[in-house]
Design a protein around this motif. Structure first.
Motif, PDB file in Angstrom:
ATOM      1  N   LEU A  69       0.792  -1.206  -0.014  1.00  0.00           N
ATOM      2  CA  LEU A  69      -0.016   0.078   0.084  1.00  0.00           C
ATOM      3  C   LEU A  69       0.830   1.320   0.044  1.00  0.00           C
ATOM      4  CD1 LEU A  69      -2.926   1.030   0.425  1.00  0.00           C
ATOM      5  CD2 LEU A  69      -2.304   1.456   2.862  1.00  0.00           C
ATOM      6  N   LEU A  70       2.126   1.172   0.849  1.00  0.00           N
ATOM      7  CA  LEU A  70       2.627   2.363   0.935  1.00  0.00           C
ATOM      8  C   LEU A  70       3.654   2.701  -0.394  1.00  0.00           C
ATOM      9  CD1 LEU A  70       4.026   4.624   2.551  1.00  0.00           C
ATOM     10  CD2 LEU A  70       5.507   2.775   3.653  1.00  0.00           C
ATOM     11  N   LEU A  71       4.051   1.552  -0.895  1.00  0.00           N
ATOM     12  CA  LEU A  71       4.746   1.684  -2.206  1.00  0.00           C
ATOM     13  C   LEU A  71       3.621   2.166  -3.220  1.00  0.00           C
ATOM     14  CD1 LEU A  71       7.587   0.817  -3.062  1.00  0.00           C
ATOM     15  CD2 LEU A  71       7.002  -1.265  -3.837  1.00  0.00           C
ATOM     16  N   ALA A  72       2.598   1.679  -3.297  1.00  0.00           N
ATOM     17  CA  ALA A  72       1.828   2.156  -4.477  1.00  0.00           C
ATOM     18  C   ALA A  72       1.379   3.738  -4.014  1.00  0.00           C
ATOM     19  CB  ALA A  72       0.220   1.269  -4.227  1.00  0.00           C
ATOM     20  N   VAL A  73       1.280   4.164  -2.826  1.00  0.00           N
ATOM     21  CA  VAL A  73       0.944   5.410  -2.508  1.00  0.00           C
ATOM     22  C   VAL A  73       1.933   6.261  -3.029  1.00  0.00           C
ATOM     23  CG1 VAL A  73       0.585   7.191  -0.677  1.00  0.00           C
ATOM     24  CG2 VAL A  73      -0.694   5.103  -0.533  1.00  0.00           C
ATOM     25  N   THR A  74       3.365   5.848  -2.668  1.00  0.00           N
ATOM     26  CA  THR A  74       4.351   6.775  -3.187  1.00  0.00           C
ATOM     27  C   THR A  74       4.721   6.853  -4.575  1.00  0.00           C
ATOM     28  OG1 THR A  74       5.911   4.775  -2.547  1.00  0.00           O
ATOM     29  CG2 THR A  74       5.481   6.356  -0.853  1.00  0.00           C
ATOM     30  N   GLN A  75       4.213   6.015  -5.463  1.00  0.00           N
ATOM     31  CA  GLN A  75       4.163   5.925  -6.802  1.00  0.00           C
ATOM     32  C   GLN A  75       3.296   6.674  -7.180  1.00  0.00           C
ATOM     33  OE1 GLN A  75       4.030   1.785  -7.677  1.00  0.00           O
ATOM     34  NE2 GLN A  75       6.354   1.414  -7.505  1.00  0.00           N
ATOM     35  N   MET A  76       2.335   7.444  -6.543  1.00  0.00           N
ATOM     36  CA  MET A  76       1.386   8.392  -7.229  1.00  0.00           C
ATOM     37  C   MET A  76       1.926   9.724  -7.006  1.00  0.00           C
ATOM     38  SD  MET A  76      -2.254   7.254  -6.196  1.00  0.00           S
ATOM     39  CE  MET A  76      -2.369   5.723  -4.949  1.00  0.00           C
ATOM     40  N   PRO A  77       1.348  10.577  -7.747  1.00  0.00           N
ATOM     41  CA  PRO A  77       1.842  12.086  -7.632  1.00  0.00           C
ATOM     42  C   PRO A  77       1.367  12.611  -6.336  1.00  0.00           C
ATOM     43  CG  PRO A  77      -0.065  11.692  -9.118  1.00  0.00           C
ATOM     44  CD  PRO A  77       0.614  10.462  -8.920  1.00  0.00           C
ATOM     45  N   PHE A  78       2.306  13.494  -5.803  1.00  0.00           N
ATOM     46  CA  PHE A  78       2.214  13.945  -4.528  1.00  0.00           C
ATOM     47  C   PHE A  78       1.553  15.270  -4.502  1.00  0.00           C
ATOM     48  CE2 PHE A  78       4.147  16.272  -0.746  1.00  0.00           C
ATOM     49  CZ  PHE A  78       3.315  15.484   0.275  1.00  0.00           C
ATOM     50  N   ASN A  79       0.353  15.628  -3.844  1.00  0.00           N
ATOM     51  CA  ASN A  79      -0.073  16.872  -3.724  1.00  0.00           C
ATOM     52  C   ASN A  79       0.574  17.467  -2.360  1.00  0.00           C
ATOM     53  OD1 ASN A  79      -1.710  19.049  -3.338  1.00  0.00           O
ATOM     54  ND2 ASN A  79      -3.652  18.003  -3.431  1.00  0.00           N
ATOM     55  N   ALA A  80       1.255  18.638  -2.716  1.00  0.00           N
ATOM     56  CA  ALA A  80       1.955  19.283  -1.706  1.00  0.00           C
ATOM     57  C   ALA A  80       1.473  20.551  -1.274  1.00  0.00           C
ATOM     58  CB  ALA A  80       3.426  19.605  -2.119  1.00  0.00           C
ATOM     59  N   ALA A  81       0.051  20.711  -1.615  1.00  0.00           N
ATOM     60  CA  ALA A  81      -0.611  22.118  -1.296  1.00  0.00           C
ATOM     61  C   ALA A  81      -0.408  22.550   0.280  1.00  0.00           C
ATOM     62  CB  ALA A  81      -1.997  21.882  -1.771  1.00  0.00           C
ATOM     63  N   LEU A  82      -0.951  21.529   1.018  1.00  0.00           N
ATOM     64  CA  LEU A  82      -1.010  21.853   2.330  1.00  0.00           C
ATOM     65  C   LEU A  82       0.427  21.953   2.832  1.00  0.00           C
ATOM     66  CD1 LEU A  82      -3.364  21.778   4.288  1.00  0.00           C
ATOM     67  CD2 LEU A  82      -2.918  19.542   4.820  1.00  0.00           C
ATOM     68  N   SER A  83       1.230  21.222   2.780  1.00  0.00           N
ATOM     69  CA  SER A  83       2.752  21.332   3.339  1.00  0.00           C
ATOM     70  C   SER A  83       3.156  22.557   3.005  1.00  0.00           C
ATOM     71  CB  SER A  83       3.537  20.134   2.689  1.00  0.00           C
ATOM     72  OG  SER A  83       3.096  19.019   2.972  1.00  0.00           O
ATOM     73  N   ASP A  84       2.954  22.958   1.564  1.00  0.00           N
ATOM     74  CA  ASP A  84       3.620  24.356   0.992  1.00  0.00           C
ATOM     75  C   ASP A  84       2.866  25.388   1.895  1.00  0.00           C
ATOM     76  OD1 ASP A  84       5.127  23.200  -0.671  1.00  0.00           O
ATOM     77  OD2 ASP A  84       3.713  23.320  -2.465  1.00  0.00           O
ATOM     78  N   PHE A  85       1.620  25.287   2.130  1.00  0.00           N
ATOM     79  CA  PHE A  85       1.341  26.403   2.958  1.00  0.00           C
ATOM     80  C   PHE A  85       1.807  26.564   4.146  1.00  0.00           C
ATOM     81  CE2 PHE A  85      -1.716  27.532   6.274  1.00  0.00           C
ATOM     82  CZ  PHE A  85      -2.306  28.746   6.031  1.00  0.00           C
ATOM     83  N   PHE A  86       1.814  25.415   4.978  1.00  0.00           N
ATOM     84  CA  PHE A  86       2.704  25.406   6.194  1.00  0.00           C
ATOM     85  C   PHE A  86       4.200  26.408   6.047  1.00  0.00           C
ATOM     86  CE2 PHE A  86      -0.176  21.971   7.469  1.00  0.00           C
ATOM     87  CZ  PHE A  86      -1.112  22.778   8.254  1.00  0.00           C
TER      88      PHE A  86
END
Lengths: 139, 125, 785
Positions: free
Chosen positions: C705-722
Motif C-alpha cells: 500500500l505504501l509503495l503504491a501510494v508513493t508511486q502516485m503524484p504527491f499533492n504538496a498544497a497543504l505542506s507548502d502552505f505551512f
C-alpha cells in the motif's frame, strides 16, 4: 541503585538536564525543540534522580504532585487559547506582543505559553508514570 | 528511499502483527511498540522523502531558500510518538497489575470478564 | 391552518400529559380520591373536542400543527375530521370513566400514582394517534401507544405472567410498528405525500402505483398486529394480566382499535381494490370465528371478554373490507357500540372480582342481591353486545346485516360468518352478564358486596350512553356516526338506522342470531367442554409458538455470541488482522492497484546501516529467548528509527524518538524485573504457521500500500502552505513546532489531554493495588496540593 558514583552525580546530571529542557523548550519556536521534547527531557531528569536518590526525595523536591503539574500545564494551554476570545478571534488564535524590557525586544505570544503548557503536561504525566513504576521496587 | 522505507514498514507491521497474535501479554506489549513505530514510519513515508533538509527557516528569511523536508507528517508523528509512549506505559502497568492479580500472562487464562463456562441465559420473561 | 382558531385543540393533546405528570403527586396527597381531579383532564379534552364538532359534522376537517423537521418535510400536524372526532370522543370520554374506575379498583395499591400516570400517558398517545395528520407524527404516536401499553400490561411486574404478557404485546405490536414505518415511508417515497390529508386526496395515484402491493402488505401487518387479528391475536388475551381498568380501556375500547382506525383512515386511499376486498374479509372472518369460539372455551370473565374483543375486531375488519357503503356504516356503528359495551363489561368483570373475590364463572352465582348496580350495568352492556333493541348494538347489527346480505357466494359466506360469530358472542355476553348474578350463591363466596361509587359510575355511564345514543339515534348519527362514515368512505354518507322494526332480511338474520345465541347459552357447559377438548387436542398454538420463537432467539443469540466472543484474545486478534490483511490486499489485487516492481534503491552506506540496524532490532526481539536481549533489541530498533528520522530531515522527531526510546527501555526494564515471565515465543509449530502467514500478509499489505501510494503524484498544497506561512503568519522559524503549537493547536490540545488522562489512569491502576494491600497507609506526598 547502589553505585555511589551514580548517586553522587545524579542530582547534578538532573539539574543540567532540567536546565537543558527549558532551553530546548524556549528555542523550540525557531529551532528544533519545543514542549514535547523539553518535557520528555525534564521527565527523564526526574526519572534518573528517582532511580538514584529514591522516589520520595524526588517527590519532596518537586513539592507538587506530578499530576498537579500536568494539570496546571493543561490549564495554561487552555488559557492561552481562551485569551483570543475576548479579542474577537476564535479559540486558540495566536496573539503576539513585543514589549521592550531593558531595551531588548521580547517576543511574547500565546503559542509560547501554549508550548509551555505542553511542556508541563508531558513533564508531569510522564514523571508521574516513571515515579509510579520506580516505586514498585520497594514492595 | 521510499522503496527501502516501504520494505522496512512491511517488516515492522509484520513483526507487530506476529507479536500481537501471541497469547502472552509481554509479547503483545513488544508488538505494540513496533506497531507505533510502523505507523509513524508509514505516515512519514507517505509525506515523501524529497529533501532531507530540516524544515527550519533560516534567520532573516521568511521562507526556506531551498526545498525542505515535508513538515506536516513530522508534526503529526511528533505528538504520536509521545502518545504511543504513554499508551505503552499504560499497557505495561495494566499487564503488570493483571499479572499480579491473576498470576499469569497467558491471555487464554484471563477469563474474568468472559468466563469459560457461560450457561444459557434464563429463558423466562 | 392557523393556530388561532384551533389553538384549544392543542390542549386536547396536552391535558392528559399534564395530568400524567401530576398524577403521582396528587395520588400521594389525595390517595385514591385523586381520580376525581385527574378525570378532569380527559373530561376537559372531551369537551374541547365536542365543542369543535359543528364544523366536523359539516364536513370541514380542521387542520392544525407546526413544522417539526422542516429539512425533511416532517410536520407535527393534526387533523380533526369525522373519523378522528369520533375516536377522540371515545378515547377521552371512556378515558374519564376509566380514570374514575381505576380510582376505586386500585384503591390502596402502592403503585396507584404510577398507574394513573401510565394510563394518562397512554391517553395522550392515543389521542395523538387518532388526530395525527403527518405520517411521521402518526408513527410516533402509534409507537407511544405500544410502549405505554407495555408499561400498563406489565404494571404488576412482580408476576412473571404479567411480564410475559407485556413483552409479548410489545414484540407483536412493536413489530407491527416497524411494518407501519416501512409502509408509511414507502407511501411517501411512492407518492411524495407526507400527510393523511394529502394522501386521502390522491388515493387513485397510490392504487395505481407499482408500490401498492408492498404498501398494502406492510400497512395490513401493522393493523393486524395492533388489532389482534389471527394469527397475531395471542397477545390480547395475555394482556389481560393487566389490571382491569387497562383491559377495559386499552384492550377493548381504544388501543386495539388503532389497527381498525388505520384501515378506516386509509380506506379512501388503499381500499376498493380486489386485494383489499379479499384479504380483509378473509382475516377478519377467520378472526371473528376463532375469537368467538375461543371465548366460549373460557371460564374467566376477563378472558371471555378478551376473546370476544378479538372476535369483534375481526368483524370490524371484515366489514371494512366487505366493500359496500352500508357495510362500512355497519363497521362504524359497531365500533362505537363495542367501545361502549365492552369497556363497561370489562369494568363489570373487575367489579365482580372486587366484590366476590373471583372472576371464574364456574365459581360464581347469585350476586344479584349483593351487587344490584353492577348487575344492572352488566345487563346494559350485554343487551347492547347481544344486539337487542333498544340498544346501540342493535343498530350496529342491523346495519351490519344489511351491508353484508346478498345473493352471490361471497355475500352468503360473509353473512354466514357474521351470523355465526354474532351468535357465539351473544351467548358469551349473557354468560358474563347473567351467570354470576343469577342462580344460587355458592358457599365459596364470602360477603359479596357492591363496590364504591367510583367502581360503578363508569360502567353505568357507558351502559346508559349506549342506550341513550340508540334512542336518540338520528342525533347520534348527525353528530358522530355519519361524519365518521363519511370520513371512512371519503364521500358524504348519511346513516339512517334507528330503533324500529322493518321486516326484511336483516331482521330475520337478527332473529336467527338471537335464536342461535340462546341455544348456545343454554348449552354453554357442553359447548365449553367440547371446545376445551379441541383446544387441548390441537396442542400447539401461536401462543406457544411465541415462547418457542423467543427461546430460539435467546439460544441463537447465545450461540452467535459464543462464537463471536469466545473470550479468547488471540481469537479476536486473529479476526482483526485477517480482516486487515484482506482489506489491504484484496482490493489491490482485484482492482489492479498493485505498485510497479521497483529496483533496488541506490542508498548511501550510512543509510543502509541505519535501516539494517532497525531491522536487526526487530528480528532480534522476535527470536530471542532472553529478557535482557529483548529489551536491548527493542532499544536498538527504536534508536534505528530515531537515526532514520535524523537522516531524513526530521531533527525534532529524532530527538523525541531518542527520549521516548530511552524512557521506554527504562520502564520496561523496571517492570520486567518484577514480571517474572519468559519473553520467548511459546507457540507450537501448528500455531506459528497460520500466525506467521497472517503477519506476512498484513505486513506485505501495508508495504505494498505504501509503495503504491508513493508511486502516485504527491499533492504538496497543504505542506507548502505551512512552509510559506510559518514565518509570515506565525512568526516561527521551526515549521514543525509552528504547526504543533499554532496552526494545529487544537489537535495538540487534545493530545496533551490524552497524555494527561493516561497518566491519571496509570495512577489509578496503582492506587487500586495500594488500596487493597495497605488501606491505612496513604502516600504522604499524594495529598500535597
Amino acid at each position: 541503585m547502589k553505585s555511589i558514583i551514580f548517586r553522587f552525580t545524579a542530582p547534578y546530571l538532573s539539574v543540567l538536564m532540567l536546565v537543558f529542557s527549558v532551553f530546548v523548550l524556549l528555542r523550540g519556536h525557531n529551532e528544533p525543540g519545543g514542549g514535547f521534547i523539553g518535557g520528555l527531557i525534564a521527565a527523564s531528569a526526574f526519572a534518573i534522580y528517582g532511580i538514584a536518590a529514591g522516589v520520595a526525595s524526588v517527590r519532596r523536591a518537586l513539592t507538587f504532585h506530578p499530576m498537579a503539574i500536568a494539570a496546571s500545564g493543561l490549564v495554561l494551554a487552555v488559557l492561552s487559547g481562551v485569551l483570543s476570545l475576548p479579542l474577537g478571534d476564535r479559540f486558540l488564535t495566536a496573539q503576539w506582543a513585543f514589549p521592550k524590557i531593558f531595551g531588548e525586544e521580547l517576543a511574547l505570544s500565546t503559542p509560547l505559553f501554549f508550548d509551555i503548557g505542553v511542556y508541563l503536561v508531558v513533564t508531569g504525566a510522564i514523571t508521574s508514570i516513571a515515579l509510579a513504576l520506580e516505586e514498585r521496587d520497594h514492595d | 528511499m521510499e522503496v527501502a522505507l516501504s520494505a522496512l514498514v512491511a517488516l515492522f507491521f509484520g513483526a507487530a502483527v506476529y507479536l500481537l497474535l501471541s497469547k502472552h501479554i509481554i509479547r503483545m506489549l513488544l508488538g505494540m511498540v513496533f506497531l507505533g513505530n510502523a505507523v509513524n514510519l508509514l505516515i512519514f513515508t507517505t509525506g515523501r522523502v524529497a529533501s532531507v533538509a530540516p524544515p527550519v527557516i533560516p534567520e532573516g528569511a521568511t521562507v526556506p531558500p531551498d526545498a525542505v523536508a515535508n513538515p506536516l507528517p513530522q508534526a503529526l508523528i511528533l505528538t504520536a510518538i509521545v502518545i504511543s509512549f504513554s499508551f505503552f506505559a499504560f499497557l505495561l502497568v495494566l499487564a503488570y497489575r493483571a499479572y499480579q492479580d491473576i498470576g499469569t500472562d497467558d491471555t487464554d487464562k484471563m477469563r474474568l470478564a468472559e468466563p469459560e463456562e457461560r450457561g444459557l441465559p434464563p429463558l423466562g420473561y | 391552518m392557523t393556530a388561532t382558531d384551533t389553538g384549544p385543540l392543542f390542549l386536547v393533546l396536552l391535558f392528559p400529559l399534564l395530568a400524567a405528570a401530576l398524577a403521582p403527586l396528587l395520588t400521594s396527597a389525595l390517595g385514591h380520591r385523586a381520580a376525581w381531579p385527574l378525570a378532569l383532564a380527559p373530561a376537559a379534552a372531551f369537551a374541547i373536542v365536542a365543542a369543535n364538532g359543528g364544523g366536523v359534522s359539516a364536513g370541514q376537517p380542521l387542520l392544525f400543527g407546526f413544522d417539526w423537521i422542516p429539512s425533511l418535510g416532517i410536520r407535527f400536524s393534526f387533523r380533526l375530521d369525522g373519523l378522528s372526532f369520533a375516536f377522540a370522543l371515545l378515547v377521552t370520554g371512556i378515558g374519564a370513566a376509566v380514570v374514575l374506575y381505576a380510582g376505586g379498583y386500585l384503591k390502596g395499591h402502592p403503585g396507584q400514582g404510577r398507574f394513573f400516570s401510565f394510563i394518562l400517558m397512554f391517553m395522550a398517545a392515543m389521542v395523538g394517534l387518532v388526530l395525527a395528520d403527518d405520517l411521521m407524527t402518526l408513527l410516533v404516536y402509534w409507537e407511544l401507544t405500544s410502549i405505554t401499553s407495555f408499561l400498563l400490561i406489565g404494571f404488576d411486574h412482580e408476576r412473571e405472567r404479567a411480564r410475559r404478557g407485556a413483552i409479548q404485546a410489545l414484540v407483536i405490536t412493536g413489530g407491527g410498528g416497524l411494518a407501519l414505518m416501512a409502509g408509511l415511508i414507502l407511501i411517501r417515497w411512492a407518492t411524495g405525500l407526507s400527510s393523511m390529508s394529502e394522501i386521502l386526496g390522491s388515493g387513485e395515484a397510490l392504487r395505481q402505483s407499482a408500490y401498492y402491493v408492498p404498501v398494502l402488505a406492510l400497512i395490513l401487518v401493522a393493523a393486524f398486529t395492533k388489532s389482534a387479528q389471527v394469527p397475531f391475536h395471542v397477545w390480547l388475551p395475555n394482556a389481560m394480566e393487566a389490571p382491569t381498568p387497562v383491559s377495559a380501556y386499552l384492550h377493548s375500547a381504544t388501543m386495539v382499535k388503532a389497527g381498525v382506525y388505520l384501515l378506516m383512515r386509509l380506506n379512501p386511499a388503499l381500499g376498493d381494490t380486489a386485494a383489499w376486498e379479499t384479504i380483509l374479509p378473509l382475516f377478519g372472518g377467520a378472526t371473528l370465528i376463532t375469537g368467538a369460539l375461543l371465548a366460549l372455551a373460557q371460564t374467566d370473565m376477563k378472558l371471555i371478554l378478551a376473546y370476544t374483543t378479538v372476535a369483534s375486531l375481526g368483524l370490524m375488519i371484515m366489514l371494512i373490507g366487505a366493500g359496500s357503503e352500508t357495510a362500512v356504516e355497519g363497521a362504524v356503528l359497531y365500533l362505537l357500540a363495542h367501545a361502549l359495551f365492552k369497556g363497561g363489561l370489562f369494568m363489570v368483570a373487575g367489579s365482580v372480582d372486587h366484590g366476590a373475590g373471583t372472576r371464574d364463572l364456574t365459581a360464581l352465582g347469585g350476586l344479584r342481591r349483593a351487587m344490584p348496580i353492577t348487575f344492572a350495568a352488566a345487563l346494559l352492556g350485554a343487551l347492547s353486545m347481544g344486539g337487542l333493541p333498544p340498544f346501540f348494538g342493535f343498530l350496529a347489527k342491523e346495519e351490519t346485516y344489511s351491508g353484508l346480505a346478498g345473493l352471490d357466494t361471497r355475500a352468503l359466506i360473509l353473512t354466514g360468518v357474521a351470523v355465526a360469530g354474532n351468535a357465539l358472542m351473544f351467548s358469551a355476553a349473557f354468560l358474563v352478564a347473567l351467570k354470576p348474578f343469577l342462580g344460587k350463591q355458592p358457599e365459596t363466596i364470602h360477603h359479596p358486596h357492591e363496590g364504591p361509587v367510583l367502581l360503578w359510575i363508569g360502567p353505568m355511564t357507558l351502559g346508559l350512553v349506549g342506550l341513550v345514543a340508540a334512542l336518540g339515534a338520528s342525533f347520534t348519527h348527525h353528530v358522530v356516526s355519519s361524519p365518521m362514515a363519511s370520513a371512512v368512505m371519503g364521500e358524504a354518507v348519511d346513516i339512517h338506522a334507528v330503533i324500529a322494526f322493518h321486516w326484511g332480511v336483516p331482521l330475520m338474520l337478527s332473529l336467527l342470531t338471537v335464536g342461535l345465541g340462546i341455544a348456545l347459552y343454554l348449552a354453554a357447559g357442553p359447548v365449553r367442554a367440547v371446545l376445551q377438548k379441541a383446544v387441548t387436542g390441537v396442542g400447539w398454538g401461536p401462543d406457544r409458538g411465541f415462547d418457542q420463537a423467543m427461546g430460539g432467539l435467546v439460544r441463537l443469540a447465545f450461540s452467535v455470541t459464543r462464537w463471536l466472543q469466545s473470550g479468547r484474545l488471540d481469537f479476536y486478534m486473529t479476526t482483526v488482522f485477517v480482516i486487515v490483511a484482506a482489506a489491504l490486499l484484496l482490493p489491490m489485487i482485484a482492482f489492479g492497484g498493485l505498485p510497479t516492481v521497483p529496483g533496488v534503491p541506490a542508498l548511501e552506506f550510512y543509510e543502509w546501516t541505519v535501516l539494517f540496524m532497525a531491522a536487526a532490532g526487530v528480528i532480534l526481539v522476535l527470536i530471542t529467548r532472553n529478557r535482557l536481549t529483548a529489551i536491548v533489541s527493542l532499544g536498538v530498533q527504536g534508536f534505528g528509527v530515531a537515526l532514520l528520522f535524523m537522516f531524513m530531515g526530521a531533527p525534532d522527531l529524532s530527538f523525541t524518538q531518542f527520549m521516548v526510546e530511552t524512557l521506554s527501555v527504562v520502564i520496561l526494564a523496571l517492570v520486567m524485573t518484577r514480571l517474572r515471565v519468559a519473553v520467548d515465543d511459546h507457540r507450537p509449530w501448528i500455531q506459528v504457521v497460520p500466525d506467521a502467514t497472517i503477519a506476512v500478509a498484513a505486513g506485505a499489505g501495508f508495504g505494498l500500500l505504501l509503495l503504491a501510494v508513493t508511486q502516485m503524484p504527491f499533492n504538496a498544497a497543504l505542506s507548502d502552505f505551512f512552509i510559506r506561512h510559518s514565518y509570515a503568519i506565525a512568526h516561527g522559524h521551526n515549521i514543525v513546532n509552528v504547526i504543533i503549537v499554532d496552526f494545529r493547536g487544537i489537535d495538540t490540545m487534545g493530545e496533551i489531554g490524552v497524555v494527561m488522562v493516561t497518566g491519571l489512569a496509570i495512577l489509578a491502576l496503582i492506587r487500586i493495588r495500594v488500596g487493597r494491600r495497605a488501606p491505612a497507609m496513604p502516600d504522604p506526598t499524594e495529598t500535597t496540593p
